[in-house]
Design an enzyme around this catalytic site. Structure first.
Site, PDB file in Angstrom:
ATOM      1  N   ASP A  92      -8.870  14.644  16.204  1.00  8.58           N
ATOM      2  CA  ASP A  92      -7.826  15.166  17.040  1.00  8.58           C
ATOM      3  C   ASP A  92      -8.327  16.353  17.695  1.00  8.58           C
ATOM      4  O   ASP A  92      -9.485  16.743  17.615  1.00  8.58           O
ATOM      5  CB  ASP A  92      -6.704  15.800  15.885  1.00  8.58           C
ATOM      6  CG  ASP A  92      -7.088  16.895  15.121  1.00  8.58           C
ATOM      7  OD1 ASP A  92      -8.385  17.365  15.222  1.00  8.58           O
ATOM      8  OD2 ASP A  92      -6.568  17.428  14.177  1.00  8.58           O
ATOM      9  N   ASP A 270      -1.678   8.582  11.539  1.00  8.98           N
ATOM     10  CA  ASP A 270      -2.555   9.119  10.360  1.00  8.98           C
ATOM     11  C   ASP A 270      -1.527  10.182   9.850  1.00  8.98           C
ATOM     12  O   ASP A 270      -0.507  10.460  10.270  1.00  8.98           O
ATOM     13  CB  ASP A 270      -3.601   9.948  11.314  1.00  8.98           C
ATOM     14  CG  ASP A 270      -2.910  11.394  11.926  1.00  8.98           C
ATOM     15  OD1 ASP A 270      -2.944  12.432  11.285  1.00  8.98           O
ATOM     16  OD2 ASP A 270      -2.467  11.201  12.922  1.00  8.98           O
ATOM     17  N   CYS A 308       1.119  -3.147  -7.648  1.00  7.91           N
ATOM     18  CA  CYS A 308       0.078  -2.617  -6.948  1.00  7.91           C
ATOM     19  C   CYS A 308      -1.363  -3.083  -7.669  1.00  7.91           C
ATOM     20  O   CYS A 308      -1.398  -3.025  -8.898  1.00  7.91           O
ATOM     21  CB  CYS A 308       0.005  -1.022  -7.131  1.00  7.91           C
ATOM     22  SG  CYS A 308      -1.549  -0.248  -6.244  1.00  7.91           S
ATOM     23  N   CYS A 310      -4.373  -1.909  -6.903  1.00  2.00           N
ATOM     24  CA  CYS A 310      -5.532  -0.958  -6.880  1.00  2.00           C
ATOM     25  C   CYS A 310      -6.238  -0.682  -8.221  1.00  2.00           C
ATOM     26  O   CYS A 310      -5.840  -0.970  -9.379  1.00  2.00           O
ATOM     27  CB  CYS A 310      -5.022   0.246  -6.610  1.00  2.00           C
ATOM     28  SG  CYS A 310      -4.242   1.448  -7.557  1.00  2.00           S
ATOM     29  N   CYS A 313      -4.164   1.456 -10.858  1.00  3.55           N
ATOM     30  CA  CYS A 313      -3.300   0.781 -11.540  1.00  3.55           C
ATOM     31  C   CYS A 313      -3.637  -0.328 -12.456  1.00  3.55           C
ATOM     32  O   CYS A 313      -3.153  -0.531 -13.556  1.00  3.55           O
ATOM     33  CB  CYS A 313      -2.074   0.115 -10.719  1.00  3.55           C
ATOM     34  SG  CYS A 313      -1.036   1.326  -9.593  1.00  3.55           S
ATOM     35  N   HIS A 339      -5.071   5.836  -5.642  1.00  2.95           N
ATOM     36  CA  HIS A 339      -3.793   4.869  -5.825  1.00  2.95           C
ATOM     37  C   HIS A 339      -3.008   5.102  -4.181  1.00  2.95           C
ATOM     38  O   HIS A 339      -2.649   4.112  -3.667  1.00  2.95           O
ATOM     39  CB  HIS A 339      -2.998   5.336  -6.864  1.00  2.95           C
ATOM     40  CG  HIS A 339      -1.498   4.626  -6.624  1.00  2.95           C
ATOM     41  ND1 HIS A 339      -1.338   3.260  -6.893  1.00  2.95           N
ATOM     42  CD2 HIS A 339      -0.449   5.085  -6.043  1.00  2.95           C
ATOM     43  CE1 HIS A 339       0.063   2.894  -6.679  1.00  2.95           C
ATOM     44  NE2 HIS A 339       0.322   4.164  -6.148  1.00  2.95           N
TER      45      HIS A 339
END
Length: 377
Positions: A92, A270, A308, A310, A313, A339
């Site tokens: 940025d 973002d 989920c 991931c 999880c 997560h």
């Protein structure tokens, strides 16, 4: 090698799915960029950020210029090598801090001067200095320097800030182009301003298009105006920007914000929310956010989100994460953040797939039905 190219592979209404090609890799869109403010995505190793599905991350010009300084990072080989992330980085411009640190800032046509929030030392930031910092960092996508004012500011204040931002955009573009080596490898995005006003947004878009940028951001939103007002602006703002260039909504957002913005033609996002929420005990799930600190999770042996895939999880229970977060253990912040970032990237993948098969409206309907439900287990 390709410096920068944007290809749209599929459309569904105003939504687009595609890819940005850059020298450091492909960025699938719609894309979510985890925020690496101080050369780190907080509580995460770069390889784990990538494993979660991120193609690009964001670095913060303001914070990195203060510590450890852009000049030091350049001497150490650039931001990618410094932090161990070899894929694209968007930086940025520092414009957001002009607003958020307004009490420490003095504006002029040349730029801004401000006191460091770290030690009170005085610094100057101009379009030229912002571009220099981003060049020293080795950014792949550079953002032009702009002035952001709250959407609650008087219209004349909003208009003057927008006009000044357009003058700064022209100076940013000239400064970016002045370094042929960097400009030959990187891209530069312009930032549309104009608060919630359609005419001001149009004037801003026209000025940016006249200058010419690789991509275009919708700036000045997600600063307290509320989702309905933001979506109202997004009903017209993306369409004022070039249809063949990527559109980036800065600082957004919550999962339902992202779904609504993708429906309105936004390609890139973002936000600090998934990492900040992870550190404070909030997890995002397909049935809405949950606060893992709540006592009802103390003996819950299920995963954070049954839908989920991931690693968190797959291995740890809500009860264990509840314990870690309540005990203030560092591992709790790490696992919750992992997560959340995986959740965001899985959402982006689902959005891309829904657009590709022409099913975005059904996906968005089902997502909202589940995300807003009140019977969260």
């Amino acid at each position: 090698m390709t410096r920068f190219a944007f290809t749209i592979h599929a459309r569904d209404g105003a939504a687009r799915a595609g890819a940005l090609q850059m020298q450091r890799g492909e960025i699938r869109t719609p894309a979510f960029m985890p925020v690496g403010t101080a050369a780190t995505v907080k509580a995460m190793k770069p390889q784990d950020v990538r494993a979660g599905g991120a193609d690009i991350i964001l670095g913060n010009t303001y914070h990195l210029m203060l510590r450890p300084t852009a000049e030091r990072i350049a001497r150490l080989g650039g931001l990618h090598g410094f932090m161990g992330w070899e894929r694209p980085i968007l930086t940025d411009s520092g414009g957001y801090q002009v607003m958020s640190l307004a009490e420490l800032t003095t504006r002029s046509e040349d730029g801004v001067t401000f006191k460091s929030h770290l030690d009170g030392a005085r610094h100057a930031m101009s379009p030229e200095r912002s571009m220099e910092i981003q060049r020293l960092l080795g950014s792949d996508i550079n953002m032009c320097f702009d002035e952001l004012v709250p959407t609650t500011a008087a219209r004349e204040v909003q208009y003057e800030a927008m006009r000044r931002s357009m003058r700064w955009a022209r100076r940013s573009r000239a400064a970016f182009d002045s370094d042929e080596d960097h400009a030959g490898r990187a891209a530069i995005f312009g930032i549309q301003q104009g608060a919630l006003d359609e005419a001001m947004r149009r004037e801003s878009a026209d000025a940016l298009i006249e200058i010419g940028f690789d991509g275009y951001a919708v700036g000045g939103l997600a600063v307290g105006e509320g989702q309905a007002a933001m979506f109202g602006c997004l009903d017209f703002a993306p369409g004022q920007l070039p249809a063949d260039a990527p559109r980036y909504l800065m600082g957004v957002g919550k999962p339902d914000d992202i779904v609504g913005a993708v429906e309105r033609g936004i390609d890139m996002f973002d936000c600090v929310l998934p990492t900040r929420s992870g550190r404070t005990g909030q997890a995002f799930t397909r049935r809405g956010p949950i606060n893992i600190r709540n006592a009802r999770f103390a003996e819950d042996q299920g995963p954070l989100d049954p839908a989920c895939a991931c690693p968190v999880c797959a291995q740890w229970s809500r009860a264990y994460l509840h314990h870690l977060v309540r005990a203030g253990e560092i591992l709790g912040a790490m696992l919750m953040t992992e997560h959340n970032l995986f959740f965001y990237q899985a959402l982006m993948a689902d959005l891309r797939a829904a657009i590709a098969k022409g099913g975005l409206s059904d996906f968005a309907r089902d997502f909202r039905r589940d995300y807003y439900r009140e019977d969260q287990p």
